[in-house]
Design a protein around this motif. Sequence first.
Motif, PDB file in Angstrom:
ATOM      1  N   LYS A   1      45.885  42.749   7.335  1.00 47.44           N
ATOM      2  CA  LYS A   1      45.648  43.740   8.379  1.00 47.44           C
ATOM      3  C   LYS A   1      44.760  43.100   9.447  1.00 47.44           C
ATOM      4  CE  LYS A   1      46.020  47.743   5.395  1.00 47.44           C
ATOM      5  NZ  LYS A   1      45.733  47.615   3.992  1.00 47.44           N
ATOM      6  N   LYS A   2      44.672  43.778  10.570  1.00 44.83           N
ATOM      7  CA  LYS A   2      43.850  43.300  11.683  1.00 44.83           C
ATOM      8  C   LYS A   2      42.429  43.007  11.196  1.00 44.83           C
ATOM      9  CE  LYS A   2      42.648  44.684  16.375  1.00 44.83           C
ATOM     10  NZ  LYS A   2      42.790  45.722  17.392  1.00 44.83           N
ATOM     11  N   GLN A   3      41.887  41.876  11.615  1.00 41.57           N
ATOM     12  CA  GLN A   3      40.551  41.357  11.308  1.00 41.57           C
ATOM     13  C   GLN A   3      40.440  40.684   9.940  1.00 41.57           C
ATOM     14  OE1 GLN A   3      38.391  41.042  13.776  1.00 41.57           O
ATOM     15  NE2 GLN A   3      39.847  42.132  15.051  1.00 41.57           N
ATOM     16  N   ASP A   4      41.521  40.666   9.135  1.00 32.07           N
ATOM     17  CA  ASP A   4      41.489  39.977   7.837  1.00 32.07           C
ATOM     18  C   ASP A   4      41.454  38.468   8.041  1.00 32.07           C
ATOM     19  OD1 ASP A   4      41.570  42.240   6.246  1.00 32.07           O
ATOM     20  OD2 ASP A   4      43.731  42.115   5.855  1.00 32.07           O
TER      21      ASP A   4
ATOM     22  N   GLY B   1      42.669  31.173   9.244  1.00 31.41           N
ATOM     23  CA  GLY B   1      42.280  31.783  10.497  1.00 31.41           C
ATOM     24  C   GLY B   1      41.932  33.237  10.291  1.00 31.41           C
ATOM     25  N   GLN B   2      41.802  33.960  11.414  1.00 33.25           N
ATOM     26  CA  GLN B   2      41.538  35.387  11.359  1.00 33.25           C
ATOM     27  C   GLN B   2      42.611  36.092  12.162  1.00 33.25           C
ATOM     28  OE1 GLN B   2      37.727  36.678  12.849  1.00 33.25           O
ATOM     29  NE2 GLN B   2      37.986  38.716  12.004  1.00 33.25           N
ATOM     30  N   LEU B   3      43.190  37.135  11.578  1.00 37.17           N
ATOM     31  CA  LEU B   3      44.206  37.932  12.252  1.00 37.17           C
ATOM     32  C   LEU B   3      43.493  38.852  13.231  1.00 37.17           C
ATOM     33  CD1 LEU B   3      47.222  38.672  12.423  1.00 37.17           C
ATOM     34  CD2 LEU B   3      46.798  40.360  10.627  1.00 37.17           C
ATOM     35  N   ILE B   4      43.638  38.575  14.519  1.00 42.40           N
ATOM     36  CA  ILE B   4      42.894  39.363  15.503  1.00 42.40           C
ATOM     37  C   ILE B   4      43.712  40.503  16.088  1.00 42.40           C
ATOM     38  CG2 ILE B   4      41.275  37.531  16.072  1.00 42.40           C
ATOM     39  CD1 ILE B   4      42.881  37.055  18.636  1.00 42.40           C
ATOM     40  N   ASN B   5      45.045  40.437  15.946  1.00 39.94           N
ATOM     41  CA  ASN B   5      45.878  41.535  16.432  1.00 39.94           C
ATOM     42  C   ASN B   5      47.260  41.431  15.805  1.00 39.94           C
ATOM     43  OD1 ASN B   5      46.487  43.856  17.804  1.00 39.94           O
ATOM     44  ND2 ASN B   5      46.164  43.000  19.845  1.00 39.94           N
TER      45      ASN B   5
ATOM     46  N   GLY C   1      51.793  38.236  14.222  1.00 40.77           N
ATOM     47  CA  GLY C   1      50.349  38.301  14.089  1.00 40.77           C
ATOM     48  C   GLY C   1      49.720  37.319  15.060  1.00 40.77           C
ATOM     49  N   ILE C   2      48.666  37.724  15.717  1.00 43.49           N
ATOM     50  CA  ILE C   2      47.934  36.839  16.615  1.00 43.49           C
ATOM     51  C   ILE C   2      46.722  36.350  15.834  1.00 43.49           C
ATOM     52  CG2 ILE C   2      46.743  36.613  18.822  1.00 43.49           C
ATOM     53  CD1 ILE C   2      48.560  38.989  19.776  1.00 43.49           C
ATOM     54  N   VAL C   3      46.704  35.047  15.564  1.00 43.80           N
ATOM     55  CA  VAL C   3      45.716  34.450  14.668  1.00 43.80           C
ATOM     56  C   VAL C   3      44.822  33.493  15.438  1.00 43.80           C
ATOM     57  CG1 VAL C   3      45.417  32.998  12.620  1.00 43.80           C
ATOM     58  CG2 VAL C   3      47.297  34.642  12.710  1.00 43.80           C
TER      59      VAL C   3
END
Length: 182
Positions: A129-132, A146-150, A156-158
């Motif tokens: 999910k977002k921010q994971d 990385g971090q899923l930012i959106n 997914g934008i990582v």
Amino acid sequence: QWYQRRVVIRPGSPSVPSPASPASPYTEPSPSPGASSLGPPSPGSEQSVPSPYSTSSGAPSPMTPQTANENWPLPGIEVVMLDSFEDGQYIGQPGYIRAVSGMISTVWLYEEEREFECQSYQMKPVVPKKQDKVVIITGNRRGNYGQLINIDNDDGIVKADKSLELRILKLDSLAKLSTHHN
């Protein structure tokens, strides 16, 4: 279809471009056919990279891992057990992969408070999910964090951990990283 596109955000940029949007000055051009591609494949050169979330027909399904791609498990990935494990007595139980040796994964199940050994078809990765915190589980960047930012539809934008670059990746090429991962 797995693909990735490198996105360069310039100062003053109002937002991250969508992979469905037309070309903008914020995205790199796709390389010529035959080159190592970071962008969408050009017509006629498409190659399918199986995802653990896809069915054999290629239609995404977060409930059915694709048994043809049994190489997705990596240490630290959050998973959920499927009915093919221990006669179904642990269906839906969450855990995380502690270690991988060949085709066997050592999985810690939170509710049981113990380890089990299983194969990839007996579990599925947790969809992030977002921010994971995430790990890439397919393709040439497999194992990168990385971090899923959106999330934008199936993409997914990582934000990559090491390079801090933003990457647009198919959501089914990502897995949630456990908080127990070092």
